[in-house]
Each structure stands twice: as C-alpha cells, then as structure tokens.
Design an enzyme around this catalytic site. Structure first.
Site, short mmCIF file in Angstrom:
data_model
loop_
_atom_site.label_atom_id
_atom_site.label_comp_id
_atom_site.label_asym_id
_atom_site.label_seq_id
_atom_site.Cartn_x
_atom_site.Cartn_y
_atom_site.Cartn_z
N CYS A 83 0.82 -1.21 0.00
CA CYS A 83 0.00 0.00 0.00
C CYS A 83 0.85 1.27 0.00
CB CYS A 83 -0.90 0.03 1.24
SG CYS A 83 -2.48 -0.77 0.98
N HIS A 84 0.44 2.24 -0.80
CA HIS A 84 1.11 3.53 -0.81
C HIS A 84 0.71 4.34 0.43
CE1 HIS A 84 1.08 2.34 -5.05
NE2 HIS A 84 2.10 3.13 -5.23
N MET B 81 -8.16 -0.05 0.39
CA MET B 81 -7.54 -0.82 1.47
C MET B 81 -7.71 -0.12 2.82
SD MET B 81 -6.79 -3.42 -0.16
CE MET B 81 -6.42 -4.22 1.39
N GLU B 82 -7.69 1.23 2.80
CA GLU B 82 -7.86 1.98 4.04
C GLU B 82 -9.27 1.74 4.60
OE1 GLU B 82 -6.19 2.95 1.47
OE2 GLU B 82 -4.25 3.53 2.31
N ASP C 226 -12.50 -7.97 20.70
CA ASP C 226 -11.60 -7.90 21.85
C ASP C 226 -12.32 -7.40 23.11
OD1 ASP C 226 -9.08 -7.94 23.23
OD2 ASP C 226 -9.01 -5.78 23.03
#
Lengths: 171, 171, 171, 171, 171, 171
Positions: free
Chosen positions: F76-77, F118-119, F133
């Site tokens: 990823c950039h 992707m973000e 969690d």
C-alpha cells in the site's frame, strides 16, 4: 453552542473531512516548561559542553514526536511536515517550590489542508517527557506546566496568537 | 554530583543496562490538568450522555499512548504492561484566566526490571493532547499544567510519593 | 543441507517457535563502518564540542532502531531489551577512494528465549544511515561496509565470535 | 566549510525547512551487498523454485522499510512514495573469505519537496538484514558491504551518479 | 449480566489488570476465508511456482500483523509472541456467487499472563486483506467471511474450541 | 490473463509506480459484519447510554487503523487521508447460529494518486476486531462475515459498486 467538528451525526468520533480545503502554507508554534531541581538544572545545562547532552536527546525525541502525531492522536490527519525545530530557554530563577525551569518551543510547518497545532504540541510534550526520563534517576519530582499553543499562521481560520500562553512564555 | 545513568563513558546516550535487576511488580500513577473555557467544559462533560464523547476518545488515546512509550521516548525500555487505566476529575471552578479544568490521572502496572513512570506520564500527556485536539475547533487557548508523577510503588528504589504533585492534584 | 528454520512445512515463512527454550541472559555485539570524505569527517568529529552533533543524533536513532527491530525485520521475535549502547571509532586514515571512516559498534542485551543479533545489526544500520542523512548535504558519496556480527553470548548455541568481522574491526 | 543543514543556529538538530521548494518528480537508486557462505548461497537461490523463499521475504521487508524511513531516521521528512522496487543480482564467485554475494538494488520514487535517497538506502539495509535473519541459523558470519547511493534524479541539486558505488556494483 | 472486563468503574475503557495472573504457555488458532473470482484463484495458486507469489507476501504481512496487534487493537496487552505461523487451504469449488475460496489459518503462541486470540485473528485479517490488495487490480469484488477463533489452549479459562467456526472451516 | 500489477518483471512484489497518475479526489466505502450472542448484543447496544461504550472504542480503533494501513499492508502507498468515518447498523434478528449482528461501514477519502479501498477495508477490520476484543470475556464464538468493498469513486478506473457486497449489506 458551537459543535465539535470531530463527531459525526451519530455523536461518534470521526476524522474531519478536509477534502474541500485548499493546500496552504501553515506554521504552528507551541511551548511548555519543565521544572527541575537546581542540581538537575546544573547537570542539564552542563551537558552540551561536557558529557551527556540531555537536551540533544530531547531535541531528537521531540522532532520524531512531531512526525508520530497522527499515529498517537486519534483524529489527527496525516501530514507531510516541511519543517520541525525546537528551541530551549533555560531559566535558573526559582519558582515557589525552589525549582528552576527549562522551556521548549517547537515550530512546525506544513503545506496542507489542515494545520499543525497538534504536531507542535506533541513535539513539545515528547521533548519535555524525554528530559524527565533522562533526568529521573536524580530527580523524580519534576513537573510540566504552561504547555500550549503560542501562535499559528495560515489556513482558513487565519492567524492566531494566544495571549495566555504568550504571557506565560514571552512575558 | 550524581551521574545521569542514561549516558555511557563517552558521554553519549544509552539505554541503561537493567539485566541485573529482578522482576518486581510495579505501579506508577501520574496526573496532569488541561484548562479549558467554561463553554468547552460544558461541551465536554455533556459528551458522555449526549453525543460526542471527548473523554472517551482521550481515554483510548491515553491507553494506546502508554503502550507507545518505548517507541517515542528514546531511552525507555520496552515493557509488558499489565494494566493501564485513566480517571478524570472535572472541576468547574475558574482559574485566574477564567478557565475550568479537567485532570487526568493514569495508573500503569508492570511486572518487570524497570518502572513505568514514563508510561504513566506519556498516557496522561497523550490523553490531554487528545482533549485539546477534539476541542480545538471551539477553543485554541487551552493549556496543560501540573503534569507530574504522583506516586510509584515497587522496584529497588522503593515507594515514592511526590509532595508537590500531590499538593497540585490531591490537595 | 541444513534447513532454514524460518520456513514451515509448506515452504512458507514463519516466526520460529521458541516456546520450548529457556530464558537466558544474552548479549550481541555488531559493528559497521561508514566511509566519508575528509571534510565531512572533520565536520563530524567537531560536532561534539562545537555545534551540530551528528554522532549524538545517530546514537539516539540507533538505540531506537534496536527497539524497532521486530517491527521492521519480518520474522524477528519481539523482545524486552535490557540494554542498548553504541560506541564509535573514528579513523582519519584514508581508504583507496581517499575516504576516512567512522565505525559504530552496538551492544544489545536481553534476558529471553532468543538472541539479539538482529537488534545489534539493526542498531548499527540505522545509526550509520543517520550519519549519512545528517551529512548528505555536503557529501553524497558515503558508503557503508563491514557490517556484521562481532560476537554473541548466551543461548543454546553458545558463544560465538566472528573472525572475519573481527579482522575487519578489531584487527 | 559548508554547513550541515540539519542543525539550527543553536547547533541542535532540526528537520530542514523545505517549504519553499517545489514538488518535483524524484527517483533514487541505492545498492548494497551481503556476503554469504556458498552453502547459504545455494540454499537461497533454490528458494524461489522449491520451498523457503528468503529473497521474497526480504523483498517485502525492504519495501516496508522504505515506507518506515521517516519513522526510523530522525531528521527525514515524511513523503508520499509513489514507487518502491528491489532487484537482486546473485554472484557465486568467491571473495577473499570464500563468500558468495547477493546484491540488492532498490529504486524509490516520489513527487515531493525533498528526495528519497534515505528511503532507497533504508530499503536496501532492511532487505539485506532480513536475508541475514532468515539465514542466520546456518551462517552467522555473513557481512554487508558497498551500501551506498548509486544515483538520484530530480530536485534542485540535479542528477547525481556516484562513481565509487557504480564501480562497486556496476563495474 | 456478566460485565465486560475492559471497562472501569466509571464505565470507561481500560487495559485489564492481569498482574495477578501466572505466566502460562498459550496457543490460539484463528481462521478466515477470502472469496475470489476463479480467474483470480488461478492466478494466485500459480504464483508459488511461476512469478508473483501473492500468498508469500500475505504470509509475511500476517506474521507482522500478529506482532502489531497491541499497537492497533486499543486494549490488547503487549506480549512476547513465541511463534506465529499461517497455513492456507485453497478450494476451487464455487460458492453461490461463483467465487472460489482461500482460507488462511494462523497459529500464535506465547508464554504470558494473557492469551493470543486477538493476535491470531489480526494475523488472519491482515493476511487476507493483503491477498485482496495484491489482487484488486483484476478483481474488486472479493469478500472475507468466516473469520473467527478456532481454538485456544492454556490460561485460566482453559481450552476452548468453537463449534461454529469449526463447522465453517473444518467441516 | 491480466497481470497482477503488484509484481515486477522478476515476479517479485513491488509497490506499483503511480508517479504518472494525477491527484484526484477519491472516496471508498467498505463494510463488514460481526455476529455476536444476543446477550453480547444487548450489552453492546446498552453501552452508549450507560457505561462501557464498546462501539466508541471500536470507532477510534477503526479510524486509527485506516491511518495505519500503509504500515501493515505491504504494498500500500502512504496517503494523506482527508476523511475517515465509521457508522454502525445494529440488527437483533438472529442468524442460523442464533447470533445477532453489528455491521460497521467505513468511509475514507483522499486527494491522491491512488485509491483508498484498502484503508476502508482495514478500518472495518480493525473496528470489528476491537468489538471482538472488548466482548470476548463473555463471548468467544463471535465471527466476522461479509467484509468487502461497497463502492469507490474517483480515479482512472472510475466509479465502482459491488453488487455482491451491496446485496449482503444494503439488501
């Protein structure tokens, strides 16, 4: 009452949308003071010449801290900082507890869609905490005060100078 | 004059050798105060019920900040923190500048060869800086004071309570 | 031919299982050399006294680099480093290209289930790269050589000294 | 003597102000060599076909290393890298110690106000250190040499080719 | 109703105090599936032999993701992971959308005061997201399902197997 | 068959060269669902009013996760995100296993040379893992499904809507 922009319509935190804002050149200056025992003060100011440069290590930590801001402050935008610098003012006059003081002033610049106030404040915080860490073997009672934004330039909301913080640090 | 242990024989910084020290259970408590305009104060204390929980975001930031300590404070040892908690005290009485105050107190624990003072101080710093960040759209003049170590337990140097910081926060 | 332990039965990378190994005290020492123009060399050795301490900044970077090792080297185990230190040897004799040399030696310790060779090597690398970064405005032709492990102590495989690296650095 | 730009007027480190520089397209190429035992060499070159691809893991590490540069090299500016690639040259001829060699060459690009030399050098360093890490179970005597900048394009200071590093790697 | 341990008495998040718990050996296994077009599937399974090893890159990402868990999941304790491994199951049978599937299973171990469920789940997530990233140029419709904890061993709450996740992955 | 752009001519991974692409405004929206026991569901939806705001912590984690994307997804950039927001849809209807569901939808924006799919996907993943969690003390059988890209706007490849993911989440 004005709204906090960092919350969405459901009242949950968000990273504010700055996509409509123009890139402008911005600079923010923040400062803060750590109060140390006179013996610690002597030890620190001696460092640059002799051996053990506390302020040199704190300088590196503060600059790296500025770059870490968007990783540690949840709603901060990532930014391409164009400059970070830190200066110190050493004052051996004693406060009510008998402590001397070291003031760190951080200047941070960017060309971007949002400002660098948090980067300047984070740089000062990490810098002062590092002074604490390097000196705590001989002095656990140090404390930090007067940490705030001195001024900012650029951006839609324009220039800003903080009279309270100015009075604390430039008075 | 006592030496700063964070420097080697050449006078350069080092991460102190703690390999000869025993693992003991240690707890450190640090506190600090952010001063905010009364309108900001009202906005923040309203957050938990209504919408926009500034202190909730700051809580998460402070806890993650404790875990980031050895990444941002250069000479800190990495440690397996066993607990991190943060509490707030909200005080609407006004200081000389007419500001109300929010005090954050962080408690950090570890079983290890060195203490967690820096983790507690970093947690408080990142927590208060996040309050600043979340509120700065309506109030740029906030400032942080009285950031210091309240107490530590465990470790070779024994328990420690800081009268100056206690006077500031517990008085 | 002996197997590389860092691969699983499918031939894919893994972080080796060290859960059956005992905690032992371990130390690793690595070294490497950066070659710089004589003018750069003079500028760097002058730094500690005068202004602009390149080696001081590189020292901080190297120590923080040691702590970052398990974040940047994919199969490295996270470890609780108990000490990190870096020393320099400055040599103004000239190599075939007419360059002087600065050698950094990093010592890293841990009590753990696996060794700290990579932490020592990473500390030296980041330290030397920082010297490059701080000096590149006046010298872009610097190069790094002889980066390797000088010695390690502790752990199942026992003590180790590297004759080639020793010949390069201790000869 | 020319000044190191990475220091302020007090002689303390700073991140250089590049706010006045124009965004230009920049590329930097760096290279470095790791020397390994012939048996390790055979094991590594076999990896791509069979099982256990050391160079594949090192490739990923090096690319991620380029992106981590401004986090590990204190005075580096954060940059929006537009490309990162790494190539290998495998050479089974033996050096004076009887070691074969693997040379990694990293190409990094950006459109920004400052160059990517450090990103290319860091990519190569982390790549070669990862080869070391993956192979150290069978070979602890590996060493890294000839790590330097081959060339850079773009930016005010113009194109640059390094004859010493070229002689080491392209000769 | 049972309390969520991750909140303090004020109802704010905390990192649970595990200082009273013993170090025990713990292992957690998690799995998840990414669904990809048949053409993408063929491209990925071809990678290990030919060129472009998507699963190899995803393997490295997943392992590094396990180590990053306590940095990205706010209330996770930092832990000294002793092993991380990832395996794949490739299934070219088609689901209702005509997609094939790749299942990643991560095994994570630790000797510590708390478990590694989150580390195993994070490893699988980052691994599958990396497969997505590497393949998205030819296939943007991929999706991830059935991500959950298969089993855990060790710790006070004892062994655990998840029948739903088992039915999804081991059926 | 179309090539995966994330590999170079040697078949090794690279960060794709985007230097020739124009900066455009881009937005990506991703979603995913976590399935939880009805008792857990009740506990979570009660959090915003009463004490223990699971979704508030997950919101912060998801937003910070978006910013961490280029650190955890190898190719990823790095990008200057201009906005990140997360919304929840709570559904107490029960699936085949008797589980209720919480769907998180992340919206991420940027002005840059490459997209933020992707973000958005990473924000959703980290958000849902944080819900896991925070709730796992009372429910270890939770699972995540239907994680995918809902839509993207901007960039050379134009707008995109994913019918499969739409059917899963907007149906």
């Amino acid at each position: 009452m004005e709204d906090l922009t960092h919350f969405n319509e459901s009242g949950r935190a968000r990273m504010v949308d700055v996509s409509g804002k123009h890139d402008t050149m911005r600079v923010a200056v923040a400062a803060g003071t750590i109060h140390v025992l006179p013996a610690t003060f002597e030890r620190i100011i001696g460092g640059h010449m002799k051996k053990g440069d506390v302020l040199g290590v704190a300088q590196v930590a503060g600059i790296m801290g500025a770059k870490a801001t968007s990783s540690v402050i949840p709603m901060c935008h990532p930014l391409l900082l164009t400059q970070v610098d830190i200066d110190y003012k050493l004052d051996n006059s004693k406060d009510a507890n008998g402590y001397c003081s070291i003031t760190a002033t951080a200047t941070v610049g960017v060309t971007g869609q949002t400002g660098v106030e948090m980067e300047a404040l984070t740089a000062v915080s990490i810098c002062l905490l590092t002074i604490y860490d390097m000196s705590k073997a001989i002095d656990k009672g140090m404390y930090i005060t007067n940490l705030g934004l001195l001024s900012k330039e650029g951006g839609k909301s324009g220039d800003f100078t903080n009279p309270h913080i100015e009075a604390m640090h430039r008075g």
